[in-house]
Scaffold this motif. Sequence first.
Motif, mmCIF file in Angstrom:
data_model
loop_
_atom_site.group_PDB
_atom_site.id
_atom_site.type_symbol
_atom_site.label_atom_id
_atom_site.label_comp_id
_atom_site.label_asym_id
_atom_site.label_seq_id
_atom_site.Cartn_x
_atom_site.Cartn_y
_atom_site.Cartn_z
ATOM 1 N N TRP A 124 0.913 -1.433 0.164
ATOM 2 C CA TRP A 124 0.133 0.161 0.203
ATOM 3 C C TRP A 124 1.032 1.768 -0.190
ATOM 4 O O TRP A 124 2.066 0.832 0.171
ATOM 5 C CB TRP A 124 -1.495 0.385 1.358
ATOM 6 C CG TRP A 124 -2.196 -0.646 1.524
ATOM 7 C CD1 TRP A 124 -2.150 -2.289 2.000
ATOM 8 C CD2 TRP A 124 -3.465 -0.806 0.453
ATOM 9 N NE1 TRP A 124 -3.161 -3.010 1.492
ATOM 10 C CE2 TRP A 124 -3.794 -2.002 1.548
ATOM 11 C CE3 TRP A 124 -3.986 0.324 0.126
ATOM 12 C CZ2 TRP A 124 -4.846 -2.219 0.200
ATOM 13 C CZ3 TRP A 124 -4.997 0.382 -0.136
ATOM 14 C CH2 TRP A 124 -5.919 -1.090 -0.068
ATOM 15 N N LEU A 151 -0.782 2.389 -8.689
ATOM 16 C CA LEU A 151 -1.711 1.109 -9.296
ATOM 17 C C LEU A 151 -1.590 0.436 -10.011
ATOM 18 O O LEU A 151 -1.741 -1.005 -10.186
ATOM 19 C CB LEU A 151 -3.273 1.498 -9.165
ATOM 20 C CG LEU A 151 -4.002 2.701 -8.273
ATOM 21 C CD1 LEU A 151 -5.258 3.519 -9.338
ATOM 22 C CD2 LEU A 151 -4.701 2.086 -7.010
ATOM 23 N N GLY A 156 -1.816 -0.961 -3.417
ATOM 24 C CA GLY A 156 -2.800 -0.293 -3.523
ATOM 25 C C GLY A 156 -2.906 0.849 -2.657
ATOM 26 O O GLY A 156 -2.042 1.531 -1.918
ATOM 27 N N SER A 192 -11.003 -0.815 -7.918
ATOM 28 C CA SER A 192 -11.062 -1.607 -6.721
ATOM 29 C C SER A 192 -9.729 -2.014 -6.321
ATOM 30 O O SER A 192 -9.775 -2.309 -4.549
ATOM 31 C CB SER A 192 -10.624 -3.343 -7.726
ATOM 32 O OG SER A 192 -9.204 -3.172 -8.459
ATOM 33 N N LYS A 193 -8.779 -1.243 -5.994
ATOM 34 C CA LYS A 193 -7.995 -1.075 -4.759
ATOM 35 C C LYS A 193 -7.445 0.138 -4.240
ATOM 36 O O LYS A 193 -5.630 0.455 -3.872
ATOM 37 C CB LYS A 193 -5.840 -1.952 -5.882
ATOM 38 C CG LYS A 193 -6.320 -3.891 -5.728
ATOM 39 C CD LYS A 193 -4.808 -3.697 -6.226
ATOM 40 C CE LYS A 193 -4.299 -3.785 -5.356
ATOM 41 N NZ LYS A 193 -2.635 -4.821 -5.649
#
Length: 288
Positions: A124, A151, A156, A192-193
Amino acid sequence: MLSTRSLRTADCRASAVARPRMAIGRGRFQVLCASNAKFFVGGNWKCNGSVANVRKLVDELNSGSVPRGVDIICAPPFIYIDYVMQHLDKEKYQLAAQNCWISGNGAYTGEVSAEQLQDFGVPWVILGHSERRSLCGENNEVVAKKTAHALAAGLGVIACVGETLDQRNSGSMFQILNAQMQALVDEVKDWSKVVIAYEPVWAIGTGVVATPEQAQEVHAYLRKFCQSKLGTSIADKLRIIYGGSVNDANCKELSFQEDIDGFLVGGASLKGSSFVTICNAAGPKAKY
């Protein structure tokens, strides 16, 4: 002013049964729907710590009991990432970096690329924090391009948005949020992330926290914005978390708000027991 959300099921967040509720927002009632997103708590350690302090904090976090149905992220300074990666309980916590470069590897002295973070095993990254925007001059377009690149590299992204006190008081808060979000919409292809962190600048590190009603109002607005730009299916799954002097005393009340899907925590994340308490504020929002 916020417009009233539609009562149609399509406008409600995905759940087995749509459960509309009424909440007050700037003098108007809004129809909202209970969150169905997995709770997310991020700890942003910022430029704090020493070897001794980081060791102590990691030990405190490891000894704490946190729900497995919550995504919990810790973001130490770059210099301590390796130690934290080696010693933090991976069954409970994930790692995040506090920033990354706008493009890939190259002659960018002092920077760390998303590709390097991914290669090192950091899943992340926090981008667009108000301190990066104000102190380092990162505008909406830079934050959006950084987000898209991170991304694409497989990370993420916790993407931060928020207004200053002057912007809120002048009535331009929603215009500022629109511009910050539109820049992301223009660049990001796969949501989505992505986690959106709403951090009112006037409540960061000041001890002043938005009231639950103020926070809920903006979170509902951001979800409505995403719904109009990205569609219901994305907006319903997008986690929108709150940051701004969140601590172990106010986290529970904030977590009750329908559109608050977690927290991005600053100062309180440096205290193991406080951060563990915040992680446990998810209650029924924890998804096992």
